[in-house]
Scaffold this motif. Structure first.
Motif: not given
Length: 527
Positions: A504-508, A275-284, A253-256
Motif C-alpha cells: 500500500t501507499a505508506d499513508y495507509i 513511499g510504500v508499505s508491505v504487509t507480509s505473512g503466510p497465506s492459507a 503503486l510506485e507511480g501513485g
C-alpha cells in the motif's frame, strides 16, 4: 476446493486501466505520506469476480467486494482467524455443539434504513441453502435455520459442528434486506432471480454500497450513509480495478496511480521503491506433492515407503528460497494459522530416505512428475520448484522426469485421480481446519491420490474425531493427531505455504490478511 489465487482475466493495458478510473483517487504529493491523504483509493488486483450477489459468490475478489457491502452474523477481529467474534449478532451454543443461538445486535439497519431482523437472517441463509446451483450452497449443508423471535435465530445440526461459527463469517452467508431482494426476484430455491438486481445495487448493512460493477474491469464502492456498525471508514470511495499482471500492479503503486496492490510476489515487494508499505505473512494455501496409491496408475509410487523416501529426501529450506517474503515451510496439510497445525515440519534425512527407498521396490526407473506450469500460487512458480525437487530427489537416488502442462490440461488429470506423481495446492473455503479433512483416505483429495478409506481406516477415525469434537481442546488435539498421522503415512508431501504480500501507499494502515476475503477494505485507514 476454492483456490486462493487469482485467475488471470483479460489484462487491461495500463492506459486503458487508468482511463477507466479517471480521477477516482489522487495520491498525496510525491506518492508517499506527505500532504493529506485522499478520501478515495484505488485497489489493483487480478480479478476473480463473477457476481455481486453474495449468495452466488465463491471467489476471492467477489469475497472482498461482498465483505465491504454486506455483513455476516459473525466476523473475525483483524487477522486473527482462530475465534469468530460478533458481527451482526452474538451467539451461544449447547454442550453438544449442535444448536447455535444467534441474537442480533440492537439498532442495526440496512443501507435504506430498514432494521435488520431475524426474518432477514432466515431468508438469507435459506436462500443459499435452497439455491443448489450456487457454488456456495455447500456452506449450509446439514444446517437447519429457525426463527425464535424478531431478534433471535437458531441454527441446528444433526451432528456436532464446531466449524459452524467459522462458516457464519463467510461473505457468501451475508445477511440481505429480504424485503427488497424478494421484491426483485429473490426466493429460497433455484427459481431465485435476484442476481441481476444485486449486480446493479447492494442490499446490505455493510459500510459501503455498490456504485457500479463490471466483472471484467472494475468495481466502484461508495460509503453507506446509513451504516451504523463498528467500522469507521476513512475512504468514502473505493475503486477496485482488474489488473492481472502483478508487474503492472507494482508500477501503478510506485507511480501513485493506485494505493493498494494485492497480488505482488515476494520478489516484487523486496524491490519496491520508497513511499510504500508491505504487509507480509503466510497465506492459507498449501503446495504439496501427491503420490498416487493406486498401483494400476502409479506403479512404485503406490508403495507407502516410496512416499517416505520422497518426504525425507527433500531439503525444505532450499525449496522455500523460491517462495520469497511471507512464505513458510508447510509443516503439514494444515497451514500454520489454523487449529491443529503442526509446529515443526519434516527435516531432510537422506539416510532415512534411502532406507525407505530400498524397501519400496524402486529399481531405478524414471518417475514422471506432473505439474501446471502456467499457474503460480502466491508468487510461487511450479517450474523452478519442480526442477529443484528433481535435483534433490536425484541426490537420494530417485530419477525424475518433468512433465509440465497448462493448468486447464492438468486439472482434469488431478481431479480424476490419473496422476501418479504431481505438484498441487489447496486453499480453504472458510477459515476452519475442517477444510483440510478432504485429505483423509476416502475423501475428495485422498481419492485424487487413489487413497481409499479401506487403505487407512485409522486416518478416517482421526478425521471423524476432529469433525465431531464437542470442545475446542479436544478438537485441537484431534486435528493435530490427524495432521501428524498424515505426515507419517499419507500420500502427500507438504512443501510450502506461500506468502501473502499486500502493498500500500505508506499513508495507509489497517491491512489484515484474511484467508477468505483477502482483506477487509473497511479496515483500511489513513495516517
Amino acid at each position: 476446493m476454492r483456490t486462493k489465487i487469482r485467475y488471470v482475466a483479460t489484462a487491461l493495458g495500463l492506459s486503458a486501466t487508468l482511463a477507466l478510473v479517471g480521477c477516482a483517487a489522487t495520491a498525496p504529493e510525491g506518492g508517499s505520506g506527505s500532504g493529506s491523504a485522499p478520501t478515495s483509493i484505488v485497489i489493483d488486483t487480478a480479478f476473480t469476480l463473477e457476481t455481486a450477489d453474495p449468495g452466488r459468490n465463491y471467489v476471492p475478489t467477489g469475497y472482498m467486494v461482498s465483505k465491504a457491502l454486506y455483513e455476516t452474523l459473525l466476523d473475525f477481529a483483524g487477522s486473527d482467524e482462530s475465534t469468530a467474534v460478533p458481527g451482526l449478532a452474538s451467539y451461544t451454543q449447547n454442550d453438544d455443539a449442535t444448536v447455535f443461538t444467534f441474537t442480533l445486535a440492537d439498532g442495526r439497519v440496512f443501507s435504506d434504513g430498514t432494521p435488520v431482523t431475524a426474518d432477514d437472517v432466515v431468508f438469507s441463509l435459506n436462500r443459499v441453502k435452497g439455491m443448489t446451483e450456487s457454488k456456495a450452497n455447500f456452506l449450509m449443508e446439514g444446517i437447519e435455520v429457525a426463527k425464535v423471535d424478531d431478534k433471535t435465530v437458531e441454527l441446528s445440526t444433526a451432528t456436532p459442528s464446531l466449524k459452524l461459527p467459522a462458516l457464519m463469517t463467510n461473505p457468501s452467508l451475508a445477511i440481505l434486506n429480504s424485503k427488497v431482494v424478494i421484491e426483485n426476484g429473490g426466493t429460497t430455491d433455484n427459481s431465485d432471480a435476484a442476481e441481476k438486481f444485486l449486480n446493479g445495487t447492494s442490499a446490505g448493512s455493510g459500510p459501503y454500497i455498490l456504485d457500479s460493477l463490471s466483472v471484467e474491469s472494475q468495481v466502484v464502492l461508495t460509503g453507506n450513509e446509513k451504516y451504523n456498525g463498528a467500522e469507521d471508514i476513512d475512504f468514502d470511495r473505493v475503486v477496485i480495478r482488474n489488473v492481472s499482471e502483478s508487474a503492472t500492479q507494482k508500477m501503478n503503486l510506485e507511480g501513485g496511480d493506485s494505493q493498494v496492490a494485492v497480488d505482488l510476489s515476494g520478489d516484487q515487494v523486496a524491490g519496491l521503491s520508497g513511499g510504500v508499505s508491505v504487509t507480509s505473512g503466510p497465506s492459507a494455501q498449501t503446495i504439496f506433492l501427491l503420490l498416487n496409491q493406486n498401483p494400476e496408475i502409479a506403479g512404485v509410487t503406490a508403495n507407502p515407503e516410496f512416499a517416505s523416501a520422497v518426504r525425507y529426501a527433500l531439503d525444505y529450506p532450499k525449496l522455500l528460497e523460491l517462495a520469497g517474503a511471507g512464505s513458510e515451510q508447510a509443516t503439514g496439510v494444515i497451514p500454520p494459522s489454523f487449529l491443529g497445525a503442526l509446529t515443526d515440519g519434516v527435516k531432510q534425512d537422506l539416510a532415512a530416505s534411502k532406507a525407505a527407498l530400498a524397501k519400496s521396490g524402486y529399481a531405478g526407473e524414471t518417475i514422471t512428475l506432473e505439474y501446471p506450469n502456467d499457474y503460480p500460487v502466491g508468487g510461487v512458480s511450479f517450474t523452478p520448484l519442480a526442477e529443484r525437487i528433481q535435483s534433490q530427489l536425484a541426490d537420494a537416488g530417485i530419477t525424475i522426469a518433468l512433465a509440465p502442462a497448462p493448468f486447464t490440461t492438468q486439472i482434469d488429470e488431478y481431479v480424476n485421480g490419473r496422476e501418479a506423481f504431481s505438484i498441487w495446492f489447496w486453499g480453504p473455503d472458510y477459515a476452519d481446519s475442517a477444510n483440510f479433512l478432504p485429505f483423509q483416505a476416502g475423501a475428495k483429495v485422498g481419492l485424487r491420490a487413489g487413497w481409499t478409506a479401506e487403505m487407512a481406516p485409522s486416518i478416517v477415525e482421526l478425521a471423524t474425531a476432529a469433525e465431531t469434537a464437542t470442545s475446542m481442546e479436544a478438537r485441537e488435539g484431534a486435528f493435530s493427531d490427524f495432521a501428524t498421522a498424515l505426515q507419517k503415512q499419507g500420500p502427500f508431501v507438504p512443501l510450502i505455504v506461500p506468502g501473502s504480500n499486500i502493498a500500500t501507499a505508506d499513508y495507509i494502515t489497517g491491512v489484515n490478511y484474511n484467508s477468505t476475503w483477502t482483506m477487509d477494505i473497511a479496515e483500511l485507514q489513513a495516517k
